[in-house]
Design an enzyme around this catalytic site. Structure first.
Site, PDB file in Angstrom:
ATOM      1  N   HIS A 203       0.816  -1.212   0.000  1.00 56.60           N
ATOM      2  CA  HIS A 203       0.000   0.000   0.000  1.00 56.60           C
ATOM      3  C   HIS A 203       0.847   1.258   0.000  1.00 56.60           C
ATOM      4  CE1 HIS A 203      -3.323  -2.749   0.863  1.00 56.60           C
ATOM      5  NE2 HIS A 203      -3.963  -1.874   0.123  1.00 56.60           N
ATOM      6  N   ARG A 315     -10.225   4.669  -2.317  1.00 58.67           N
ATOM      7  CA  ARG A 315      -9.866   3.918  -1.101  1.00 58.67           C
ATOM      8  C   ARG A 315     -10.159   4.813   0.103  1.00 58.67           C
ATOM      9  NH1 ARG A 315      -5.446   1.984  -4.682  1.00 58.67           N
ATOM     10  NH2 ARG A 315      -5.279  -0.277  -4.520  1.00 58.67           N
ATOM     11  N   ARG A 351     -15.141   2.845  -2.005  1.00 60.28           N
ATOM     12  CA  ARG A 351     -15.008   1.566  -1.322  1.00 60.28           C
ATOM     13  C   ARG A 351     -15.087   1.793   0.181  1.00 60.28           C
ATOM     14  NH1 ARG A 351      -9.730  -2.018  -2.178  1.00 60.28           N
ATOM     15  NH2 ARG A 351      -8.846  -0.538  -0.716  1.00 60.28           N
ATOM     16  N   GLU A 446     -11.671 -10.375  -4.510  1.00 62.51           N
ATOM     17  CA  GLU A 446     -10.245 -10.372  -4.169  1.00 62.51           C
ATOM     18  C   GLU A 446      -9.868 -11.545  -3.266  1.00 62.51           C
ATOM     19  OE1 GLU A 446      -9.283  -6.667  -2.200  1.00 62.51           O
ATOM     20  OE2 GLU A 446     -11.064  -6.748  -0.926  1.00 62.51           O
ATOM     21  N   ASN A 469      -4.538  -7.331  -6.708  1.00 58.77           N
ATOM     22  CA  ASN A 469      -3.416  -7.284  -5.747  1.00 58.77           C
ATOM     23  C   ASN A 469      -3.615  -8.341  -4.663  1.00 58.77           C
ATOM     24  OD1 ASN A 469      -2.793  -5.006  -7.203  1.00 58.77           O
ATOM     25  ND2 ASN A 469      -3.574  -3.580  -5.661  1.00 58.77           N
ATOM     26  N   ASP A 470      -4.801  -8.349  -4.088  1.00 58.69           N
ATOM     27  CA  ASP A 470      -5.067  -9.326  -3.036  1.00 58.69           C
ATOM     28  C   ASP A 470      -5.341 -10.706  -3.617  1.00 58.69           C
ATOM     29  OD1 ASP A 470      -4.760  -8.083  -0.520  1.00 58.69           O
ATOM     30  OD2 ASP A 470      -6.498  -6.837  -0.962  1.00 58.69           O
ATOM     31  N   ARG A 480       1.652  -9.870  -0.129  1.00 60.06           N
ATOM     32  CA  ARG A 480       1.928  -8.784  -1.078  1.00 60.06           C
ATOM     33  C   ARG A 480       2.956  -7.796  -0.557  1.00 60.06           C
ATOM     34  NH1 ARG A 480      -3.698  -5.492  -1.414  1.00 60.06           N
ATOM     35  NH2 ARG A 480      -2.454  -3.771  -2.174  1.00 60.06           N
ATOM     36  N   CYS A 517      -9.489  -3.388 -10.719  1.00 61.00           N
ATOM     37  CA  CYS A 517      -8.933  -2.174 -10.120  1.00 61.00           C
ATOM     38  C   CYS A 517      -7.598  -2.430  -9.423  1.00 61.00           C
ATOM     39  CB  CYS A 517      -9.922  -1.536  -9.154  1.00 61.00           C
ATOM     40  SG  CYS A 517     -10.318  -2.573  -7.735  1.00 61.00           S
TER      41      CYS A 517
HETATM   42  C1  PEP Z   1      -6.696  -5.086  -4.721  1.00 57.44           C
HETATM   43  O1  PEP Z   1      -6.630  -5.870  -3.762  1.00 57.44           O
HETATM   44  O2  PEP Z   1      -6.347  -5.393  -5.876  1.00 57.44           O
HETATM   45  C2  PEP Z   1      -7.190  -3.706  -4.528  1.00 57.44           C
HETATM   46  C3  PEP Z   1      -7.430  -2.925  -5.549  1.00 57.44           C
HETATM   47  O3  PEP Z   1      -7.356  -3.258  -3.257  1.00 57.44           O
HETATM   48  P1  PEP Z   1      -6.137  -2.855  -2.279  1.00 57.44           P
HETATM   49  O4  PEP Z   1      -4.881  -2.766  -3.120  1.00 57.44           O
HETATM   50  O5  PEP Z   1      -6.499  -1.560  -1.670  1.00 57.44           O
HETATM   51  O6  PEP Z   1      -6.112  -3.981  -1.314  1.00 57.44           O
HETATM   52 MG    MG Z   2      -7.581  -5.433  -1.887  1.00 55.19          MG
END
Ligand code: PEP
Ligand code: MG
Length: 586
Positions: A203, A315, A351, A446, A469-470, A480, A517
């Protein structure tokens, strides 16, 4: 802390996480590691000097707390004034200080070792308390003792607010950083960031990218190889940093810096800038929606300049993380209202708070977990904090009268959680007389089980957004945040492509919008593959938008469809990468 190193040119290398260059004085931040201090016992020769060191650190801590208290008095923040007052009292705890002084005298050992042990003992007492409120006070106690330790060790940390005292901007050099750390920084004082350890999808990396702060990670021992005050040139385009740059380096920087300035958008009228971008489509006329991911109001302007169709991911936790205390309903409603108004009726996907795991809130006591990435995050946490959930939801629903809102639920795992959330939304709408049809509700896909079995979820919501990402960290069981596990987070793996294709197909079958996303959408060649897989809506970093748009406009859907089919037939991520290399991204 002043530099005692000779001015010898030194090159450090790392992995770029956000592009750009910066030149300035280094400023070091290090986290306290109790584990390390607890085992770092050593004898001291001069007991009197060691006790004097303790007294100096206590005095320095007292002055800092008093200064902070005066500052928040001026800001009129009563809760914080109370906490700081209590911390000052804790600091004056004569019994504790006497015990440490006596032990230094008796055993002739280092002070930080003794304090670390004291913190552990106090922690154990608090952990066993029945009263939850009292238990939560431990954070305040810990905070004051950590501050004492930092002063003793002459290291700084964001929570001490070191930026208040800086008169010129700096290049931040940190061992590790949490999102809540970076969100508390005074951004106009930060030219660039170097982190010893952290992955490119962490993040912190996402925030640095979205704020346009040049940043680089994976720079081992950075905080020990240089000192605060050293001259530092960061090139986050190539992943290089030069301590004590020479004349050639500075001349190079002079040229590059001008080049970077020239790339910045000239005007600030978002509406006009957005109109300058025609809708994005493939060469055979298929419309692709390109939205922006944002975390703050200042990024709205950038999104519009880059020609974003809307906001695909706001976010909301970044709004919370940028504050020192829980926002009021009014303050939060105003924030969303301002975003919605600035977007001039374009769709804004807000979100719900995705806190927990690597995103703790400094002012909210979270349960201690062995493995927070697999724990109380997002909706799971909100459902257990109903007051927070209701106030948070209310602020979004109240603001929704000012624009087009899509409500996005993070970290959904089960239909049970989703149904409970939908019931809360339904009840709030009824209580506050907000028409339910005024906004859409969707979920983040996710967590693997949701991606593998989306149909039941699709039936209950208006849209889904895939958080790659998750999804990737959980599918490959590779955290991650951990840069050393990069080789296992195989974004291009055919298994991932087949899964995304299945979700896109389910969306089509249910007539529901499916977007991506995660960071994957910001990569110009991956974006092509996603479109071939059936995705028509991407949400990405505003600064990646122009390149992704150009890339898409060079290809036909027919060609991308063929590309995706070929990739899905493959066995390995490397083969997919090789296939994509043949493409012209733009
Ligand atoms: C993701 O998990 O891909 C996402 C967009 O949310 P974040 O990166 O905030 O966990
Ligand atoms: Mg996420």
């Amino acid at each position: 802390m002043h530099s005692e190193t000779t001015a010898k040119r030194l090159e450090l290398t790392g992995i770029p996480i956000a592009p750009g260059c910066a030149l300035g004085k280094a400023h070091l931040l290090r986290q306290i590691s109790l584990e390390a201090l607890e085992v770092n016992l050593f004898p001291v020769q001069d007991v009197a000097a060691e006790i004097a060191r303790l007294e100096r650190a206590v005095q320095q801590t007292r002055t800092q707390l008093e200064e902070l208290r005066a500052q928040v008095h001026a800001d009129d923040s009563r809760d914080l004034v109370g906490i700081l007052g209590a911390q000052l009292t804790l600091l004056e705890d004569a019994e504790l200080l006497d015990k440490i002084r006596d032990t230094i005298r008796d055993r002739a050992v280092n002070t930080e070792y003794l304090i670390a042990h004291e913190i552990r003992q106090i922690e154990a007492v608090f952990r066993n308390l029945k009263d939850e409120v009292m238990r939560s006070r431990f954070l305040d106690v810990q905070d004051v003792h950590h501050r004492l330790l930092r002063n003793l060790l002459e290291i700084e940390h964001v929570r001490t607010n070191p930026f208040r005292r800086l008169t010129a901007p700096v290049v931040l050099v940190a061992d590790r950083m949490l999102p809540s750390d970076i969100a508390l920084l005074e951004l106009d004082k930060i030219l660039g960031i170097i982190i010893e350890e952290g992955s490119t999808v962490s993040h912190v990396a996402i925030i640095a990218k979205s704020l346009g702060i040049p940043a680089m990670t994976e720079v081992p021992h950075a905080t020990t190889r240089l000192r605060s005050g050293d001259d530092l040139l960061l090139n986050a385009d190539t992943g290089q940093a030069i301590v004590h740059p020479d004349e050639n380096d500075l001349a190079w920087y002079g040229k590059t810096h001008h080049h970077h300035l020239a790339r910045r958008p000239a005007g600030r009228n978002g509406r006009k800038a957005a109109e300058a971008h025609p809708p994005c489509q493939t060469t055979d006329g298929v419309r692709i929606t390109l939205d922006a991911n944002i975390g703050s109001l200042r990024e709205v302007d950038e999104a519009l300049h880059a020609g974003a169709d809307g906001i695909g991911l706001l976010r909301s936790e970044f709004f919370y993380l940028s504050r020192q205390e829980m926002p009021t309903l009014e303050a939060e409603t105003d924030f969303y209202r301002d975003v919605l108004r600035s977007m001039h009726k374009r769709q804004v996907t807000i979100r719900l708070l995705d806190i927990g795991a690597d995103k703790p809130l400094p002012y909210l006591q979270l349960p201690q977990e062995e493995n927070p990435q697999l724990g109380m995050r997002g909706i799971r946490l909100l459902l257990r904090t109903p007051d927070l959930l209701k106030r948070h939801l209310r602020s979004i629903l109240h603001a929704s009268e000012h624009g087009t809102v899509r409500l996005l639920l993070p970290f959904i795992t089960t239909l049970h959680d989703l149904d409970r959330m939908l019931a809360v939304i339904h009840d709030l709408c009824r209580e506050d007389q907000i028409p339910r049809e005024r906004f859409h509700v969707g979920i983040m896909v996710e967590i693997p089980v949701v991606a593998l079995d989306t149909d039941p979820f699709m039936r209950r919501v208006d849209f889904v957004s895939i958080g790659t990402n998750d999804l990737i960290q959980y599918l490959f069981a590779a955290c991650r945040e951990a840069s050393h596990l990069q080789e296992y987070r195989l974004t291009h793996h055919p298994a991932i492509l087949r899964l995304l294709h299945a979700v896109a197909n389910a969306g089509k079958a249910h007539g529901k919008s499916v977007s991506v996303c995660g960071e994957m959408a910001s990569d110009p060649t991956m974006a092509l593959l996603l479109i071939g897989l059936g995705i028509r809506n991407l949400s990405l970093q505003a600064n990646a938008l122009p390149q992704v748009r150009t890339s898409i406009q060079k290809h036909s859907l027919a060609a991308l469809d063929k590309l995706a089919r070929e990739a899905m037939e493959m066995d390995r991520a490397e083969e997919v990468l090789a296939l994509l290399k043949q493409l012209q991204p733009g």
